[in-house]
Design an enzyme around this catalytic site. Structure first.
Site, mmCIF file in Angstrom:
data_model
loop_
_atom_site.group_PDB
_atom_site.id
_atom_site.type_symbol
_atom_site.label_atom_id
_atom_site.label_comp_id
_atom_site.label_asym_id
_atom_site.label_seq_id
_atom_site.Cartn_x
_atom_site.Cartn_y
_atom_site.Cartn_z
ATOM 1 N N ASP A 280 -7.479 -4.327 -15.491
ATOM 2 C CA ASP A 280 -6.391 -4.169 -16.451
ATOM 3 C C ASP A 280 -5.310 -3.000 -15.831
ATOM 4 O O ASP A 280 -4.455 -2.703 -16.640
ATOM 5 C CB ASP A 280 -7.265 -3.507 -17.702
ATOM 6 C CG ASP A 280 -8.260 -2.252 -17.335
ATOM 7 O OD1 ASP A 280 -7.976 -1.903 -16.105
ATOM 8 O OD2 ASP A 280 -8.802 -2.022 -18.070
ATOM 9 N N ASP B 259 -11.222 -7.975 -16.088
ATOM 10 C CA ASP B 259 -11.722 -6.689 -17.061
ATOM 11 C C ASP B 259 -11.505 -7.007 -18.328
ATOM 12 O O ASP B 259 -10.525 -7.879 -18.785
ATOM 13 C CB ASP B 259 -10.585 -5.723 -16.615
ATOM 14 C CG ASP B 259 -11.020 -4.562 -15.756
ATOM 15 O OD1 ASP B 259 -12.285 -4.295 -15.594
ATOM 16 O OD2 ASP B 259 -10.022 -4.084 -15.007
ATOM 17 N N LYS C 148 -15.741 -7.751 -16.324
ATOM 18 C CA LYS C 148 -16.008 -6.291 -16.183
ATOM 19 C C LYS C 148 -15.853 -5.378 -17.345
ATOM 20 O O LYS C 148 -14.525 -5.543 -17.798
ATOM 21 C CB LYS C 148 -15.483 -5.759 -14.928
ATOM 22 C CG LYS C 148 -15.725 -4.015 -14.629
ATOM 23 C CD LYS C 148 -15.039 -3.773 -13.316
ATOM 24 C CE LYS C 148 -13.656 -3.473 -13.410
ATOM 25 N NZ LYS C 148 -13.422 -2.315 -14.322
ATOM 26 N N GLU D 70 -16.617 4.740 -10.077
ATOM 27 C CA GLU D 70 -15.062 5.314 -9.698
ATOM 28 C C GLU D 70 -14.849 6.750 -9.692
ATOM 29 O O GLU D 70 -15.414 7.240 -10.372
ATOM 30 C CB GLU D 70 -14.207 4.691 -10.546
ATOM 31 C CG GLU D 70 -12.653 4.971 -10.328
ATOM 32 C CD GLU D 70 -11.724 4.354 -11.176
ATOM 33 O OE1 GLU D 70 -10.409 4.344 -11.143
ATOM 34 O OE2 GLU D 70 -12.011 3.067 -11.994
#
Length: 262
Positions: free
Chosen positions: A42, A81, A110, A180
């Site tokens: 995204d 995503d 995801k 992340e």
């Protein structure tokens, strides 16, 4: 790469390489490389459409870019995503969104976050035969709730939460988890605690794989330079050089030459 290869690579201690990709020409290039898997992230809302956050990505946007990438991709495994709020309504609506992405060419989706509702949604999708990749740490769709783009899990309470989230996502059926912007020691601890592989971005070398954004690692833009990005090419500089060379040759009547004319 196939879905079962993710866990196999972890078992064999072979690192997984993942890269974002958003369009057909880029996918054709990736198809000729040794990249393992591709994410239609995204982040396309920012990298391609110029929005300030990923929140602006829509299911229509993700569907369109997935179609383009799928047409050009080769052996790489394709993940897309699920965009902001794409799984926060009814399960029926979520399944419909995922169906659109799969029909567009994605082999998995995801989903960011690991709260109770998200994990229930993931379990529902996995039970329906849909591969799901999780995402913890800095989750850009929750950027306002997190207070901006900053490292997550720096204190013991946050670290314990991330460990629990990773375990919960594994239990929910995720085949892999993105970590992340998390301290490398914590990311390594999370990685060692899971059977499924972890894909790191800004999480150090101890994860089972790495992911970077196409535009970042190729140097297509220079205004965004987070610590975790390594630029493997200076594409922007080379592009500008080529454009200016074209202008100069047009002005000096060196182009088109005889070999470019009928």
């Amino acid at each position: 790469m196939k879905i079962h290869d993710f866990k196999m690579k972890k078992q064999e201690q072979k690192k997984i390489s993942m890269l974002t990709c958003y369009d057909y020409p880029s996918a054709c290039i990736v198809a000729e490389s040794n990249i393992d898997c591709v994410l239609v992230g995204d982040s396309v809302a920012m990298a391609v459409h110029g929005h300030p956050t990923t929140i602006m990505a829509t299911i229509e946007m993700m569907e369109l870019h997935t179609q383009a990438v799928a047409r050009g991709l080769g052996k790489q495994f394709l993940i897309t995503d699920l965009p902001f709020l794409g799984h926060k309504s009814s399960q029926g609506h979520t399944v419909e969104n995922v169906k659109r992405l799969l029909q567009a060419g994605a082999q998995a989706v995801k989903i960011e976050g690991a709260d109770k509702d998200t994990c229930q949604t993931i379990s529902h999708l996995v039970n329906a035969g849909i591969p799901v990749m999780g995402h913890i740490g800095l989750t850009p769709q929750s950027i306002h709730q997190l207070g901006g783009y900053k490292v997550q899990g720096k204190n013991s309470e946050q670290a314990e939460t991330l460990l629990q989230q990773a375990a919960t996502l594994e239990q929910a059926g995720c085949f892999a988890v993105v970590i992340e912007c998390v301290p490398q020691d914590l990311a390594k601890t999370i990685t060692d605690s899971l059977v499924i592989p972890t894909i790191g971005i800004g999480a150090g070398p101890g994860t089972d794989g790495q992911v970077l954004v196409w535009h970042d690692m190729l140097g297509l833009q220079t205004s965004f330079n987070p610590k975790f990005v390594k630029k493997y090419f200076r594409a922007k500089d080379h592009f500008i050089e080529a454009l200016n060379s074209y202008v100069q040759q047009v002005q000096q009547m060196h182009f088109p030459a005889n070999e470019h004319s009928f």
